[in-house]
Design a protein around this motif. Sequence first.
Motif, PDB file in Angstrom:
ATOM      1  N   GLY A 196       0.829  -1.191   0.000  1.00  0.00           N
ATOM      2  CA  GLY A 196       0.000   0.000   0.000  1.00  0.00           C
ATOM      3  C   GLY A 196       0.862   1.239   0.000  1.00  0.00           C
ATOM      4  N   PRO A 197       0.237   2.403   0.178  1.00  0.00           N
ATOM      5  CA  PRO A 197       1.004   3.642   0.253  1.00  0.00           C
ATOM      6  C   PRO A 197       2.005   3.570   1.406  1.00  0.00           C
ATOM      7  N   ARG A 198       3.191   4.076   1.193  1.00  0.00           N
ATOM      8  CA  ARG A 198       4.269   3.943   2.177  1.00  0.00           C
ATOM      9  C   ARG A 198       3.867   4.433   3.566  1.00  0.00           C
ATOM     10  N   ASP A 199       3.203   5.588   3.645  1.00  0.00           N
ATOM     11  CA  ASP A 199       2.829   6.099   4.960  1.00  0.00           C
ATOM     12  C   ASP A 199       1.844   5.167   5.668  1.00  0.00           C
ATOM     13  N   ALA A 200       0.945   4.548   4.923  1.00  0.00           N
ATOM     14  CA  ALA A 200      -0.011   3.614   5.504  1.00  0.00           C
ATOM     15  C   ALA A 200       0.696   2.339   5.973  1.00  0.00           C
ATOM     16  N   VAL A 201       1.599   1.825   5.169  1.00  0.00           N
ATOM     17  CA  VAL A 201       2.375   0.643   5.547  1.00  0.00           C
ATOM     18  C   VAL A 201       3.187   0.942   6.803  1.00  0.00           C
ATOM     19  N   GLU A 202       3.779   2.125   6.879  1.00  0.00           N
ATOM     20  CA  GLU A 202       4.563   2.489   8.059  1.00  0.00           C
ATOM     21  C   GLU A 202       3.709   2.584   9.316  1.00  0.00           C
ATOM     22  N   GLU A 203       2.447   2.984   9.192  1.00  0.00           N
ATOM     23  CA  GLU A 203       1.540   3.008  10.344  1.00  0.00           C
ATOM     24  C   GLU A 203       1.284   1.588  10.853  1.00  0.00           C
ATOM     25  N   VAL A 204       1.113   0.642   9.949  1.00  0.00           N
ATOM     26  CA  VAL A 204       0.895  -0.752  10.363  1.00  0.00           C
ATOM     27  C   VAL A 204       2.170  -1.297  11.010  1.00  0.00           C
ATOM     28  N   ILE A 205       3.319  -0.964  10.461  1.00  0.00           N
ATOM     29  CA  ILE A 205       4.589  -1.394  11.055  1.00  0.00           C
ATOM     30  C   ILE A 205       4.742  -0.803  12.461  1.00  0.00           C
ATOM     31  N   LYS A 206       4.369   0.465  12.613  1.00  0.00           N
ATOM     32  CA  LYS A 206       4.439   1.108  13.930  1.00  0.00           C
ATOM     33  C   LYS A 206       3.563   0.343  14.933  1.00  0.00           C
ATOM     34  N   TRP A 207       2.370  -0.052  14.493  1.00  0.00           N
ATOM     35  CA  TRP A 207       1.484  -0.835  15.352  1.00  0.00           C
ATOM     36  C   TRP A 207       2.129  -2.183  15.689  1.00  0.00           C
ATOM     37  N   ALA A 208       2.809  -2.801  14.717  1.00  0.00           N
ATOM     38  CA  ALA A 208       3.434  -4.113  14.932  1.00  0.00           C
ATOM     39  C   ALA A 208       4.515  -4.058  16.010  1.00  0.00           C
ATOM     40  N   HIS A 209       5.108  -2.917  16.234  1.00  0.00           N
ATOM     41  CA  HIS A 209       6.103  -2.789  17.295  1.00  0.00           C
ATOM     42  C   HIS A 209       5.475  -2.958  18.685  1.00  0.00           C
ATOM     43  N   ARG A 210       4.187  -2.729  18.794  1.00  0.00           N
ATOM     44  CA  ARG A 210       3.452  -2.917  20.057  1.00  0.00           C
ATOM     45  C   ARG A 210       2.646  -4.204  20.017  1.00  0.00           C
ATOM     46  N   GLY A 211       1.970  -4.441  18.892  1.00  0.00           N
ATOM     47  CA  GLY A 211       1.098  -5.594  18.760  1.00  0.00           C
ATOM     48  C   GLY A 211      -0.198  -5.404  19.509  1.00  0.00           C
ATOM     49  N   PRO A 212      -1.042  -6.434  19.512  1.00  0.00           N
ATOM     50  CA  PRO A 212      -2.318  -6.357  20.220  1.00  0.00           C
ATOM     51  C   PRO A 212      -2.106  -6.457  21.726  1.00  0.00           C
ATOM     52  N   PRO A 213      -3.152  -6.157  22.505  1.00  0.00           N
ATOM     53  CA  PRO A 213      -3.037  -6.319  23.956  1.00  0.00           C
ATOM     54  C   PRO A 213      -2.586  -7.752  24.281  1.00  0.00           C
ATOM     55  N   LEU A 214      -1.794  -7.902  25.293  1.00  0.00           N
ATOM     56  CA  LEU A 214      -1.248  -9.184  25.766  1.00  0.00           C
ATOM     57  C   LEU A 214      -0.104  -9.722  24.909  1.00  0.00           C
ATOM     58  N   ALA A 215       0.220  -9.069  23.805  1.00  0.00           N
ATOM     59  CA  ALA A 215       1.350  -9.519  22.982  1.00  0.00           C
ATOM     60  C   ALA A 215       2.655  -9.093  23.635  1.00  0.00           C
ATOM     61  N   ARG A 216       3.704  -9.879  23.406  1.00  0.00           N
ATOM     62  CA  ARG A 216       5.052  -9.518  23.831  1.00  0.00           C
ATOM     63  C   ARG A 216       5.914  -9.448  22.583  1.00  0.00           C
ATOM     64  N   VAL A 217       6.102  -8.261  22.081  1.00  0.00           N
ATOM     65  CA  VAL A 217       6.885  -8.074  20.859  1.00  0.00           C
ATOM     66  C   VAL A 217       8.341  -7.888  21.259  1.00  0.00           C
ATOM     67  N   ARG A 218       9.187  -8.772  20.790  1.00  0.00           N
ATOM     68  CA  ARG A 218      10.605  -8.705  21.128  1.00  0.00           C
ATOM     69  C   ARG A 218      11.456  -8.207  19.973  1.00  0.00           C
ATOM     70  N   ARG A 219      10.996  -8.434  18.767  1.00  0.00           N
ATOM     71  CA  ARG A 219      11.795  -8.065  17.599  1.00  0.00           C
ATOM     72  C   ARG A 219      10.871  -7.875  16.405  1.00  0.00           C
ATOM     73  N   VAL A 220      11.177  -6.858  15.628  1.00  0.00           N
ATOM     74  CA  VAL A 220      10.472  -6.625  14.364  1.00  0.00           C
ATOM     75  C   VAL A 220      11.529  -6.581  13.274  1.00  0.00           C
ATOM     76  N   VAL A 221      11.389  -7.442  12.295  1.00  0.00           N
ATOM     77  CA  VAL A 221      12.286  -7.463  11.148  1.00  0.00           C
ATOM     78  C   VAL A 221      11.487  -6.988   9.951  1.00  0.00           C
ATOM     79  N   ILE A 222      11.965  -5.941   9.314  1.00  0.00           N
ATOM     80  CA  ILE A 222      11.278  -5.366   8.158  1.00  0.00           C
ATOM     81  C   ILE A 222      12.139  -5.631   6.934  1.00  0.00           C
ATOM     82  N   VAL A 223      11.522  -6.246   5.945  1.00  0.00           N
ATOM     83  CA  VAL A 223      12.202  -6.501   4.676  1.00  0.00           C
ATOM     84  C   VAL A 223      11.436  -5.727   3.612  1.00  0.00           C
TER      85      VAL A 223
END
Length: 88
Positions: free
Chosen positions: A28-55
């Motif tokens: 999708g548009p880069r800014d929209a993709v970056e918003e989803v990536i930003k969310w992935a750094h936190r994840g949903p409630p109860l998630a434990r995000v330790r690492r995000v690898v972006i390719v």
Amino acid sequence: MREVAERYGVRGWVRNMPDGSVEAVLEGPRDAVEEVIKWAHRGPPLARVRRVVIVWEPYRGEFDEFYIRYDTEPYEPQELRREVHDLG
């Protein structure tokens, strides 16, 4: 992730892997993709995000929607650039 991707108009897929990791392809548009990536750094409630690898890959325009995959077929990205974010 599907709800967040749909909110930003991002297409692609997400799936849980047997090792507990999550794999996703976003288009999708880069800014929209970056918003989803930003969310992935936190994840949903109860998630434990330790690492995000972006390719970053070339845009292919292959998705009409964002969906959840249930298979574990290997995905081989056409890598342009890789970023690793260790979050502890």
